[in-house]
Write a protein that holds these residues in place. Structure first.
Motif, PDB file in Angstrom:
ATOM      1  N   MET A  23      -2.055   6.010   5.140  1.00 30.66           N
ATOM      2  CA  MET A  23      -2.465   5.935   3.748  1.00 30.66           C
ATOM      3  C   MET A  23      -2.929   7.310   3.279  1.00 30.66           C
ATOM      4  O   MET A  23      -3.479   8.084   4.060  1.00 30.66           O
ATOM      5  N   PRO A  24      -2.698   7.637   1.994  1.00 32.06           N
ATOM      6  CA  PRO A  24      -3.087   8.954   1.499  1.00 32.06           C
ATOM      7  C   PRO A  24      -4.599   9.158   1.530  1.00 32.06           C
ATOM      8  O   PRO A  24      -5.370   8.208   1.396  1.00 32.06           O
ATOM      9  N   HIS A  25      -5.015  10.407   1.713  1.00 32.81           N
ATOM     10  CA  HIS A  25      -6.425  10.807   1.747  1.00 32.81           C
ATOM     11  C   HIS A  25      -7.183  10.147   2.898  1.00 32.81           C
ATOM     12  O   HIS A  25      -8.366   9.844   2.781  1.00 32.81           O
ATOM     13  N   ARG A  26      -6.511   9.932   4.023  1.00 31.42           N
ATOM     14  CA  ARG A  26      -7.131   9.385   5.222  1.00 31.42           C
ATOM     15  C   ARG A  26      -6.748  10.274   6.410  1.00 31.42           C
ATOM     16  O   ARG A  26      -5.692  10.895   6.416  1.00 31.42           O
ATOM     17  N   VAL A  27      -7.577  10.294   7.430  1.00 27.16           N
ATOM     18  CA  VAL A  27      -7.269  11.019   8.656  1.00 27.16           C
ATOM     19  C   VAL A  27      -6.139  10.297   9.361  1.00 27.16           C
ATOM     20  O   VAL A  27      -6.120   9.069   9.440  1.00 27.16           O
ATOM     21  N   CYS A  28      -5.177  11.042   9.871  1.00 27.60           N
ATOM     22  CA  CYS A  28      -4.046  10.448  10.589  1.00 27.60           C
ATOM     23  C   CYS A  28      -4.554   9.854  11.899  1.00 27.60           C
ATOM     24  O   CYS A  28      -5.241  10.520  12.674  1.00 27.60           O
ATOM     25  N   TYR A  68      -6.340  16.053   9.210  1.00 24.77           N
ATOM     26  CA  TYR A  68      -6.449  15.793   7.775  1.00 24.77           C
ATOM     27  C   TYR A  68      -6.456  17.129   7.067  1.00 24.77           C
ATOM     28  O   TYR A  68      -7.242  18.018   7.421  1.00 24.77           O
ATOM     29  N   ASP A  69      -5.581  17.287   6.102  1.00 29.17           N
ATOM     30  CA  ASP A  69      -5.477  18.518   5.298  1.00 29.17           C
ATOM     31  C   ASP A  69      -5.225  19.742   6.180  1.00 29.17           C
ATOM     32  O   ASP A  69      -5.741  20.827   5.935  1.00 29.17           O
ATOM     33  N   GLY A  70      -4.436  19.540   7.253  1.00 33.22           N
ATOM     34  CA  GLY A  70      -4.062  20.652   8.126  1.00 33.22           C
ATOM     35  C   GLY A  70      -5.125  21.047   9.126  1.00 33.22           C
ATOM     36  O   GLY A  70      -4.964  22.028   9.839  1.00 33.22           O
ATOM     37  N   LYS A  71      -6.239  20.328   9.173  1.00 30.98           N
ATOM     38  CA  LYS A  71      -7.319  20.653  10.104  1.00 30.98           C
ATOM     39  C   LYS A  71      -7.560  19.461  11.030  1.00 30.98           C
ATOM     40  O   LYS A  71      -7.493  18.317  10.605  1.00 30.98           O
ATOM     41  N   GLU A  72      -7.879  19.770  12.307  1.00 36.30           N
ATOM     42  CA  GLU A  72      -8.162  18.705  13.250  1.00 36.30           C
ATOM     43  C   GLU A  72      -9.554  18.138  12.978  1.00 36.30           C
ATOM     44  O   GLU A  72     -10.550  18.862  13.029  1.00 36.30           O
ATOM     45  N   VAL A  73      -9.633  16.878  12.688  1.00 35.04           N
ATOM     46  CA  VAL A  73     -10.901  16.234  12.370  1.00 35.04           C
ATOM     47  C   VAL A  73     -11.391  15.394  13.544  1.00 35.04           C
ATOM     48  O   VAL A  73     -12.574  15.375  13.861  1.00 35.04           O
ATOM     49  N   ILE A  74     -10.451  14.684  14.193  1.00 37.87           N
ATOM     50  CA  ILE A  74     -10.781  13.805  15.311  1.00 37.87           C
ATOM     51  C   ILE A  74      -9.949  14.232  16.510  1.00 37.87           C
ATOM     52  O   ILE A  74      -8.753  14.495  16.391  1.00 37.87           O
ATOM     53  N   PRO A 109       0.832  -1.205   0.000  1.00 43.76           N
ATOM     54  CA  PRO A 109       0.000   0.000   0.000  1.00 43.76           C
ATOM     55  C   PRO A 109       0.865   1.253   0.000  1.00 43.76           C
ATOM     56  O   PRO A 109       1.966   1.275   0.570  1.00 43.76           O
ATOM     57  N   ALA A 110       0.378   2.287  -0.653  1.00 32.90           N
ATOM     58  CA  ALA A 110       1.101   3.563  -0.689  1.00 32.90           C
ATOM     59  C   ALA A 110       0.988   4.224   0.683  1.00 32.90           C
ATOM     60  O   ALA A 110      -0.085   4.267   1.275  1.00 32.90           O
ATOM     61  N   LEU A 111       2.089   4.695   1.201  1.00 36.40           N
ATOM     62  CA  LEU A 111       2.100   5.380   2.493  1.00 36.40           C
ATOM     63  C   LEU A 111       2.678   6.777   2.332  1.00 36.40           C
ATOM     64  O   LEU A 111       3.629   6.978   1.582  1.00 36.40           O
ATOM     65  N   THR A 112       2.090   7.726   3.037  1.00 33.77           N
ATOM     66  CA  THR A 112       2.585   9.102   3.035  1.00 33.77           C
ATOM     67  C   THR A 112       2.863   9.515   4.469  1.00 33.77           C
ATOM     68  O   THR A 112       2.301   8.961   5.412  1.00 33.77           O
TER      69      THR A 112
END
Length: 60
Positions: free
Chosen positions: A39-44, A50-56, A26-29
């Motif tokens: 994985m790309p396009h997933r919340v850390c 995600y995308d510089g904003k706190e989601v969780i 799997p691709a990892l970033t």
């Protein structure tokens, strides 16, 4: 019409087909906030960003 002269053994048949089913890694970033791999396009999962904003909200 062309007809095979001999039966192709299961081993020979499976050898021919084996290269199709190899799994890819799997691709990892790297997370831009904490540097953890995910994985790309997933919340850390480590910091919840995600995308510089706190989601969780993740407790330390």
């Amino acid at each position: 019409m062309a007809v095979p002269k001999r039966k192709i053994s299961k081993a020979r048949r499976n050898k021919r087909r084996s290269s199709v089913w190899k799994l890819t890694a799997p691709a990892l970033t790297k997370c831009t906030k904490c540097g953890a791999y995910n994985m790309p396009h997933r919340v850390c999962s480590e910091c919840g960003y995600y995308d510089g904003k706190e989601v969780i909200k993740v407790e330390a």
